[in-house]
Design a protein around this motif. Structure first.
Motif, PDB file in Angstrom:
ATOM      1  N   ILE A 629       0.835  -1.205   0.000  1.00  0.00           N
ATOM      2  CA  ILE A 629       0.000   0.000   0.000  1.00  0.00           C
ATOM      3  C   ILE A 629       0.868   1.253   0.000  1.00  0.00           C
ATOM      4  N   GLU A 630       1.878   1.268   0.845  1.00  0.00           N
ATOM      5  CA  GLU A 630       2.752   2.439   0.912  1.00  0.00           C
ATOM      6  C   GLU A 630       3.489   2.658  -0.402  1.00  0.00           C
ATOM      7  N   LEU A 631       3.912   1.570  -1.022  1.00  0.00           N
ATOM      8  CA  LEU A 631       4.566   1.707  -2.323  1.00  0.00           C
ATOM      9  C   LEU A 631       3.578   2.263  -3.343  1.00  0.00           C
ATOM     10  N   GLY A 632       2.355   1.778  -3.327  1.00  0.00           N
ATOM     11  CA  GLY A 632       1.344   2.301  -4.246  1.00  0.00           C
ATOM     12  C   GLY A 632       1.036   3.759  -3.989  1.00  0.00           C
ATOM     13  N   LYS A 633       0.940   4.126  -2.703  1.00  0.00           N
ATOM     14  CA  LYS A 633       0.692   5.533  -2.384  1.00  0.00           C
ATOM     15  C   LYS A 633       1.830   6.417  -2.860  1.00  0.00           C
ATOM     16  N   ALA A 634       3.030   5.929  -2.708  1.00  0.00           N
ATOM     17  CA  ALA A 634       4.188   6.717  -3.169  1.00  0.00           C
ATOM     18  C   ALA A 634       4.136   6.895  -4.679  1.00  0.00           C
ATOM     19  N   VAL A 635       3.775   5.824  -5.388  1.00  0.00           N
ATOM     20  CA  VAL A 635       3.690   5.909  -6.852  1.00  0.00           C
ATOM     21  C   VAL A 635       2.588   6.877  -7.267  1.00  0.00           C
ATOM     22  N   VAL A 636       1.398   6.733  -6.660  1.00  0.00           N
ATOM     23  CA  VAL A 636       0.279   7.599  -7.011  1.00  0.00           C
ATOM     24  C   VAL A 636       0.575   9.047  -6.639  1.00  0.00           C
ATOM     25  N   LYS A 637       1.171   9.236  -5.472  1.00  0.00           N
ATOM     26  CA  LYS A 637       1.489  10.595  -5.043  1.00  0.00           C
ATOM     27  C   LYS A 637       2.464  11.257  -6.003  1.00  0.00           C
ATOM     28  N   LEU A 638       3.452  10.503  -6.434  1.00  0.00           N
ATOM     29  CA  LEU A 638       4.400  11.058  -7.393  1.00  0.00           C
ATOM     30  C   LEU A 638       3.709  11.377  -8.707  1.00  0.00           C
ATOM     31  N   ASP A 695      -6.743  -5.145   6.006  1.00  0.00           N
ATOM     32  CA  ASP A 695      -5.543  -4.937   5.194  1.00  0.00           C
ATOM     33  C   ASP A 695      -5.820  -5.250   3.728  1.00  0.00           C
ATOM     34  N   GLY A 696      -6.583  -6.326   3.502  1.00  0.00           N
ATOM     35  CA  GLY A 696      -6.945  -6.658   2.126  1.00  0.00           C
ATOM     36  C   GLY A 696      -7.802  -5.582   1.498  1.00  0.00           C
ATOM     37  N   PHE A 697      -8.752  -5.009   2.258  1.00  0.00           N
ATOM     38  CA  PHE A 697      -9.595  -3.941   1.725  1.00  0.00           C
ATOM     39  C   PHE A 697      -8.775  -2.689   1.436  1.00  0.00           C
ATOM     40  N   ASP A 698      -7.893  -2.332   2.354  1.00  0.00           N
ATOM     41  CA  ASP A 698      -7.043  -1.153   2.127  1.00  0.00           C
ATOM     42  C   ASP A 698      -6.164  -1.344   0.892  1.00  0.00           C
ATOM     43  N   LEU A 699      -5.642  -2.545   0.753  1.00  0.00           N
ATOM     44  CA  LEU A 699      -4.805  -2.826  -0.422  1.00  0.00           C
ATOM     45  C   LEU A 699      -5.636  -2.717  -1.695  1.00  0.00           C
ATOM     46  N   TYR A 700      -6.841  -3.217  -1.665  1.00  0.00           N
ATOM     47  CA  TYR A 700      -7.673  -3.161  -2.874  1.00  0.00           C
ATOM     48  C   TYR A 700      -7.947  -1.715  -3.269  1.00  0.00           C
ATOM     49  N   ARG A 701      -8.293  -0.887  -2.296  1.00  0.00           N
ATOM     50  CA  ARG A 701      -8.562   0.519  -2.620  1.00  0.00           C
ATOM     51  C   ARG A 701      -7.358   1.174  -3.260  1.00  0.00           C
ATOM     52  N   GLU A 702      -6.196   0.903  -2.729  1.00  0.00           N
ATOM     53  CA  GLU A 702      -4.987   1.513  -3.282  1.00  0.00           C
ATOM     54  C   GLU A 702      -4.703   0.981  -4.683  1.00  0.00           C
ATOM     55  N   LEU A 703      -4.869  -0.309  -4.871  1.00  0.00           N
ATOM     56  CA  LEU A 703      -4.610  -0.888  -6.194  1.00  0.00           C
ATOM     57  C   LEU A 703      -5.614  -0.385  -7.220  1.00  0.00           C
ATOM     58  N   VAL A 704      -6.853  -0.218  -6.812  1.00  0.00           N
ATOM     59  CA  VAL A 704      -7.856   0.297  -7.744  1.00  0.00           C
ATOM     60  C   VAL A 704      -7.531   1.727  -8.152  1.00  0.00           C
ATOM     61  N   GLU A 705      -7.082   2.524  -7.210  1.00  0.00           N
ATOM     62  CA  GLU A 705      -6.702   3.898  -7.539  1.00  0.00           C
ATOM     63  C   GLU A 705      -5.547   3.913  -8.526  1.00  0.00           C
ATOM     64  N   ILE A 706      -4.583   3.039  -8.310  1.00  0.00           N
ATOM     65  CA  ILE A 706      -3.450   2.980  -9.240  1.00  0.00           C
ATOM     66  C   ILE A 706      -3.917   2.472 -10.598  1.00  0.00           C
ATOM     67  N   ARG A 707      -4.824   1.530 -10.597  1.00  0.00           N
ATOM     68  CA  ARG A 707      -5.347   1.041 -11.881  1.00  0.00           C
ATOM     69  C   ARG A 707      -6.116   2.136 -12.617  1.00  0.00           C
ATOM     70  N   ARG A 708      -6.808   2.995 -11.874  1.00  0.00           N
ATOM     71  CA  ARG A 708      -7.499   4.113 -12.512  1.00  0.00           C
ATOM     72  C   ARG A 708      -6.511   5.055 -13.172  1.00  0.00           C
ATOM     73  N   VAL A 709      -5.461   5.375 -12.444  1.00  0.00           N
ATOM     74  CA  VAL A 709      -4.417   6.227 -13.032  1.00  0.00           C
ATOM     75  C   VAL A 709      -3.807   5.539 -14.251  1.00  0.00           C
ATOM     76  N   HIS A 710      -3.598   4.239 -14.122  1.00  0.00           N
ATOM     77  CA  HIS A 710      -3.041   3.471 -15.241  1.00  0.00           C
ATOM     78  C   HIS A 710      -3.971   3.535 -16.451  1.00  0.00           C
ATOM     79  N   ALA A 711      -5.271   3.402 -16.222  1.00  0.00           N
ATOM     80  CA  ALA A 711      -6.230   3.428 -17.335  1.00  0.00           C
ATOM     81  C   ALA A 711      -6.298   4.799 -17.987  1.00  0.00           C
ATOM     82  N   ASP A 712      -6.224   5.845 -17.170  1.00  0.00           N
ATOM     83  CA  ASP A 712      -6.253   7.202 -17.734  1.00  0.00           C
ATOM     84  C   ASP A 712      -5.008   7.485 -18.557  1.00  0.00           C
ATOM     85  N   ALA A 713      -3.882   7.038 -18.050  1.00  0.00           N
ATOM     86  CA  ALA A 713      -2.630   7.354 -18.726  1.00  0.00           C
ATOM     87  C   ALA A 713      -2.312   6.381 -19.853  1.00  0.00           C
TER      88      ALA A 713
END
Length: 1360
Positions: A629-638, A695-713
């Motif tokens: 999750i922290e790695l995903g947040k760092a990626v999304v934040k960047l 933890d699984g739910f928090d991870l899913y939310r973070e992964l979905v957000e990254i997937r959204r950014v991935h889909a937009d980009a």
């Protein structure tokens, strides 16, 4: 950019054709000027500037001679020279409106109004009068108001004063000349006074100072201003101003000091160089240089710029046209500085003369200093300024023409190279000067910190003396800046300031107009080829340097605080790409773009690896979802930071930092996250642990957000792994946990509920929203929280989401069923509580009970007290209503139909489905019983039914019907089984005290194979004692379907609500039966019956006496106790029940009223004759009057508003109500007529059945019993679970039932009337067999039709 670079026109094409541009550029780079050479040539110019400066003056006393001296007048040319030295153009002109004010002052002198006494002299007035006449002349006045030149006004006054004072004087008498000086001084004094009185001195301080100085000079020789005795201590004499001799010291040479500083040459060395060369560096030598330059220019010798240096002849002529007047003015300035040079010339020089009527011309020479003045203000001291053109072509210095080939003294061999060298040294020095302050900002020029004022003055003087054109100075200046930037000696701000400086067009003082020289600065068609080529080279070189810096800056874009890219891009865009001389096409930048993109990709990978190393522990045993999750947040934040940072300019030189970042980081993160999640879950499984659900739910939310950014980009690139597939186990665990805890939550909510109305203000009547208790709110809070937990995940797999909702719906349905069970248990306990009378009766002996019964019968007790309902009982009914409404709301929020559609579209083929255990839901409706055994001493029973299985497990229990041998329950239960099940139905007689008596038993086998058509069937089951029981049974397969679960929950709620309502109405039904009974009819009619009518019971053949029936009042009074009873109970209910629940209870009571009245009129439907006698006409009239009164009572129309406050009219007018209305029509018909009518209706019914079989539908009919009843023939369509999945479908099903009953009349009412006619016994049996045959044929044909439609595989698709 490409359009501009390709569209330079004829000039560039010509340059490219003859290759002069390259040739000039290469020759320009050959000369290398040393610092020493540049220093010596700059020092010459600085020394010449010193020589040409106006000399300082000092006052010197001259003693009085022994004999009168001859006074000499002041030279007017010398005085005018002071004005020519004014550098501020504003101070050389009078302000607007000055001429009019001066006219008034002079007029005041003439009429004697002037206060100063020196103007009262008659000769002064005469001189002023002559000037005033000239001043008022129209043409002159217009010219003066237009130009407002100080010199013109003073010269005119001087000319008029000279003419007037010279009159009458001898030719050799010069005394009048001093008087001219005096009068001119008085005129100047008047001018100064006028300026001072009107506040114009503030704006023109230099003009005021010059006027005062001129006045003093004119009055120096005026011996009449003071007595001789006051001069020189009484010894006489006079004082004069004399020029101070030149010191030739460096301290007195401002520009030489500047040269010393910028070249870092010591003071003594500069002084030594000046002393060594001052004999050569003279005004005469400078004049010789200019004359030689002028001659070379005229002869086109190549020692000046010539037509070969320009692209077009027009450009050369334009430059030459401005160059010739400048040379003449410079030579004139030198001769004015040293008049002796003019005496040595043999040719005549036309000095500038005032021409009042001629046009004035602006000198182009002064424009050369304008751009330098933009850098800093010029000092007051200047070497020359001449504002009028002068012809110096006739000047001769008595030198031979062959000396024209000799080198210049003050002009270096390559002026451009030497100017560049001096400029470079000056710029280097000033940029290092920490004390240098930026120039003041103006409307056109921003504050610039480039060159100091002293350096600018030196460069201006050097450029003018070396004849470096203004456009060359600009290009050379930019070239030096370019060199400094390439060497990283200056910042971007300085480079931008330099570009802005050369782009700012200098504006002339005349209303913002630009001189021809100034305009040519920015018209590159007028430039030299060398300057044009150098400018192109500068832009190209700067472009490369800026791209180099941009490349380095772009590699830092992913840092937390990167340096700004905007300044570099601004300079590239505004100063390089927008310049028409920039020649690179966009295709030339493709290589840079690709290189930059590759470098950014590499940098993005490095940044990701840095984040990965920072977040993830080195030991894999310590990995957790938190790290992913922290790695995903760092990626999304960047990514968000980069997106925000470059929102306005997403692409830089064709490269998008965000696109490059997401192209590298997001796929890398997706792959790493997939592997990390799998690894973490494997490690947890190996340790026998489970990863926390949250933890699984928090991870899913973070992964979905990254997937959204991935889909937009990256819309065309799939995400690295299927998140939902890998993390769905956490949702299933959450659902399992919810399912395990839900029943406990509901039981605790019910246990802690006191079932009281919730109101904030006890004294106020509670609203409907406050009439349910907290348990109903709590359970739906639990339901909503469970669903919201999944909804908030925004699960992105529709099929999985629909499965989640289906599983939760099953849990919610089970929770609703448990809540209904708990509520109904408590409600039943409260409704069945023992009253004080019952407690007293429990203590009586059997003999006392018989005595009490006889006493009550003898006293004919009519008064029945209302049942004391508890408020909490009504709150429980409100709770059921609230839960139903909330469940309906929840069904819409979940969008149950959409979930079902998704699962239906994605379900696998039948052949690939996994075989599941078959569950079947049997719906059993306990309708009625007939001819039951009497178990009570009053000849009746209080029956209720208990259903159990073969293992004696109780499955259901009905309510008690008091005092009835033909009870009707109409209660429904659901039984779920996986195979055949034998059920046993036992009818018991309820007793208040003691054991309950068994009325009779029967059994029925529920076999799913008998219900494969899913049609409902009715069974008349004979009891083992006497009588029979009617059951209606239907079956449907229990499906793992969200609509099924919601339908089952709604049906459970509806049945609970109906059962609770029945329990309430059952408390009132006994009194309803008491008031609407044959006994009550008998009581009413007994009031109007005669003796003869009584004896008619014994003498049936004797005619009865005609008697009058009961009045309307008698009929109404008979119902008055019932109405009062209703009012008493309704008042109790109204305090707690909601409005809708109140209407529901009243509706149920209305149904009970209709059933009671119906039982008065006719017996139940059967194929056997009935012992019930028909009512007389009087009795029939009373019953229908009761029906109308009760209708009005339950409708409760408000007399004032006309609105119904009770049960709505459309509800009261039910099918049963219309049946009773129809009954009145057939009741007294003869048996024959009734049979004929029944036969015709039977034929019509058979025809309708036949037509319906031709189209999809269900057969209609009603079984009477016998063999058909034992077989269980199919009946009309029943209410399935799917029809109860929400309130909307339930209302629709109810409305369809009403319409169906109205649209399909039958002869049941006639058959029930015929049961009271003994002569119709045979017809009843025949009609019963006919209906059984029709129903059996319809059922068989329907089964065949369904089998054909299903292609032989219907059951495989339905009974999964």
């Amino acid at each position: 950019m490409s359009t501009r670079s390709l569209g330079k026109g004829r000039r560039v094409n010509a340059i490219q054709q003859d290759e002069r541009l390259q040739r000039k550029a290469s020759s320009n780079r050959k000369r290398v000027v040393s610092s020493q050479d540049a220093y010596l040539w700059a020092l010459r110019v600085a020394f010449l500037s010193y020589l040409l400066q106006p000399r300082a003056r000092r006052v010197q006393h001259i003693p009085a001679p022994a004999k009168p001296i001859q006074r000499s007048t002041t030279s007017m040319n010398d005085l005018m020279k002071d004005f020519s030295l004014i550098r501020d153009s504003k101070s050389t002109k009078f302000p607007h409106g000055f001429m009019g004010e001066l006219d008034k002052r002079i007029t005041g002198v003439l009429i004697g109004k002037e206060k100063m006494p020196e103007y009262s002299d008659a000769l002064v007035k005469r001189t002023f009068a002559v000037f005033l006449n000239e001043f008022k002349e129209t043409k002159f006045r217009k010219s003066m108001e237009k130009d407002r030149r100080v010199e013109d006004l003073l010269l005119i006054f001087f000319s008029n004063a000279t003419k007037e004072l010279q009159k009458g004087k001898a030719h050799d008498d010069d005394s009048w000349k001093l008087m001219v000086d005096r009068h001119v001084a008085l005129f100047i004094r008047l001018v100064s006074s006028t300026l001072k009185d009107h506040g114009w001195v503030t704006d023109r301080p230099e003009l005021s100072h010059r006027l005062q100085t001129m006045e003093k000079k004119l009055l120096v020789h005026d011996q009449d201003l003071a007595a001789d005795s006051q001069r020189n201590g009484g010894a006489g004499g006079s004082t004069i101003e004399v020029e101070v001799p030149r010191s030739y010291e460096i301290k007195d040479m401002p520009l030489a000091l500047v040269v010393s500083r910028i070249f870092n040459v010591s003071y003594s060395q500069v002084q030594s160089d000046v002393n060594a060369y001052k004999s050569v560096w003279t005004e005469k030598t400078a004049l010789q240089d200019l004359k030689a330059y002028q001659t070379n220019l005229s002869l086109n010798t190549g020692k000046t710029l010539n037509n070969e240096d320009f692209d077009t002849e027009e450009a050369f002529e334009s430059w030459k046209k401005t160059e010739i007047p400048d040379l003449s003015q410079m030579m004139l300035a030198i001769m004015q500085s040293n008049p002796e040079l003019a005496k040595s010339t043999s040719g005549g020089i036309n000095l500038p003369q005032f021409k009042p009527s001629g046009p004035t011309s602006d000198s182009g020479y002064s424009s050369y200093s304008d751009n330098s003045r933009k850098l800093s203000e010029q000092s007051e001291a200047g070497s020359y300024v001449i504002d009028q053109p002068v012809d110096m072509s006739g000047l001769s210095l008595n030198h031979k023409s062959e000396e024209q080939d000799a080198p210049y003294t003050f002009i270096p061999p390559d002026p451009r190279s030497y100017y560049r060298a001096v400029l470079k040294e000056a710029l280097m020095y000033d940029l290092k000067d920490q004390d240098l302050q930026p120039s003041e900002a103006t409307a056109d020029v921003p504050p610039i910190k480039l060159l100091s004022k002293e350096s600018a003055e030196l460069l201006n003087e050097v450029a003018v003396r070396w004849r470096v054109p203004q456009f060359s100075r600009m290009v050379l200046f930019l070239d030096v800046i370019r060199e400094k930037y390439e060497r990283r000696e200056i910042e971007l701000e300085t480079l931008d300031a330099a570009f802005n400086y050369i782009k700012e067009p200098p504006v002339d003082g005349k209303k913002g107009s630009r001189t021809s020289v100034q305009i040519s600065l920015f018209d590159r068609t007028k430039w030299t080829i060398a300057d044009y080529a150098l400018n192109q080279n500068i832009l190209s070189t700067l472009h490369d340097a800026l791209l180099r810096d941009l490349f380095e800056l772009m590699l830092l874009v992913y840092d937390s605080k990167p340096p700004p890219i905007g300044p570099v891009m601004y300079i590239l865009t505004e100063h390089v790409y927008d310049d028409p001389l920039f020649s690179k096409a966009p295709e030339d930048l493709d290589a840079f773009t690709e290189e930059l993109r590759d470098a950014l990709r590499h940098r993005a990978r490095e940044v990701y690896q840095e984040h990965l190393a920072k977040v993830l522990p080195s030991d894999s045993e310590q990995w957790e979802f938190f790290h992913v999750i922290e790695l995903g947040k760092a990626v999304v934040k960047l990514c968000e930071r980069i997106q925000k940072r470059y929102r306005k300019n997403p692409e830089i030189m064709g490269v998008s930092p965000l696109s490059v970042l997401v192209e590298e980081m997001l796929p890398a993160y997706a792959a790493d996250a997939r592997d990390l999640v799998a690894r973490i879950m494997d490690l947890a499984q190996s340790r026998g642990e489970e990863v926390p659900i949250q933890d699984g739910f928090d991870l899913y939310r973070e992964l979905v957000e990254i997937r959204r950014v991935h889909a937009d980009a990256l819309p065309d690139q799939k995400f690295g792994f299927h998140i939902e597939e890998q993390l769905q186990a956490f949702v299933w665990r959450w659902i399992a946990s919810t399912d395990a805890n839900l029943i406990g939550w509901i039981e605790n909510a019910v246990k802690q509920d006191d079932f009281r109305v919730r109101t904030e203000h006890p004294n106020n009547i509670p609203t409907d929203d406050e009439r349910h208790s907290v348990s109903a709110i709590d359970i739906f809070r639990s339901f909503n929280q469970s669903i919201e937990q999944i909804v908030q995940l925004n699960w992105d797999d529709d099929v999985q989401y629909a499965k989640f909702m289906t599983a939760l719906s099953k849990s919610i349905g089970a929770g609703v069923a448990r809540y209904c069970e708990l509520i109904e248990q408590r409600f039943t306990k409260e409704m069945d509580r023992v009253t004080p009378e019952q407690e007293a009766a429990a203590r009586q002996t059997r003999q006392e009970k018989w005595m009490q019964l006889a006493k009550e019968t003898w006293s004919n007790k009519d008064k029945i007290e209302p049942f004391q309902f508890l408020p909490e009982s009504f709150v429980k009914l409100n709770n059921i209503e609230y839960v139903m409404l909330q469940l309906d709301k929840l069904e819409k929020e979940i969008n149950v139909d959409a979930c079902a559609d998704v699962l239906k579209k994605n379900e696998p083929p039948v052949a690939h489905r996994q075989r599941k255990a078959d569950n079947y839901v049997f719906t059993i409706k306990i309708i009625e019983a007939e001819d039951l055994k009497a178990c009570d001493i009053n000849g009746l029973s209080d029956p209720y039914v208990v259903l159990g299985d073969e293992y004696q497990k109780r499955l259901a229990k009905t309510r008690v019907i008091y005092g009835n041998l033909n009870p009707r329950w109409d209660e429904t239960i659901d039984i779920t089984t996986q195979g055949p099940l034998n059920i046993i139905a036992t009818i018991w007689d309820w007793d208040t005290l003691g054991d309950h008596d068994c009325v009779g038993r029967t059994s029925l086998k529920l076999d799913p194979s008998h219900f494969r058509d899913f049609m409902p069937r009715e069974y008349w089951l004979d009891l083992d004692t006497q009588g029979r029981l009617l059951l209606r049974v239907s079956m449907e397969g229990e499906r793992d379907d969200i609509q099924f679960y919601f339908g089952k929950a709604f049906r459970t709620l509806k049945r609970t609500e109906r059962d609770m309502t029945r329990k309430i109405t059952d408390k009132l039904s006994a009194y309803i039966h008491h008031c609407l009974s044959r006994r009550a009819l008998k009581a009413i009619l007994s009031k109007g019956i005669s003796i003869s009518s009584v004896s008619s019971y014994f003498q049936r053949n004797r005619p009865q006496s005609v008697v009058q029936g009961p009045t309307q009042l008698d009929v109404a009074n008979a119902l008055k106790p019932l109405f009062n009873y209703f009012d008493d109970n309704f008042a109790i209910m109204k305090q707690t029940l909601t409005d809708s629940a109140m209407v529901m209870v009243m509706t149920r009571l209305w149904k009970e009223v209709l059933v009671t009245i119906e039982s008065l009129l006719i017996p139940p439907l059967s194929d056997k004759p009935s012992q019930q006698r028909p009512l007389t006409q009087h009795e029939l009239d009373i019953v229908f009057k009761w029906l109308q009164m009760l209708f009005e009572f339950f409708n409760a129309i408000d007399e004032d508003t006309g609105f119904a406050n009770g049960v709505p009219t459309e509800v009261l007018k039910s099918p049963k109500f219309f049946e009773l209305q129809t009954l009145n029509f057939f009741y007294n018909e003869s048996t024959e007529d009734l049979i004929r009518t029944s036969e015709s209706m039977a034929a019509a019914t058979a025809a309708r059945h036949h037509s319906r079989l031709a189209a999809p539908g269900n057969p209609h009919g009603m079984g009477f019993g016998g063999a058909a009843g034992l077989m269980g023939l199919p009946t009309r369509k029943h209410k399935t679970v799917m029809l109860s999945r929400n309130l909307g479908t339930m209302r629709k099903a109810k409305e369809d039932k009403r319409k169906e009953a109205q649209a399909d009349p039958n002869d049941d009412v006639i058959l029930r009337i015929l049961r009271m006619r003994p002569e119709a016994e045979r017809y009843l049996k025949d009609r019963s067999r006919q209906k059984e045959r029709l129903a059996a044929a319809a059922a068989a044909e329907m089964i065949v039709r369904q089998s054909l439609n299903a292609g032989g595989g219907r059951m495989a698709g339905t009974l999964r």
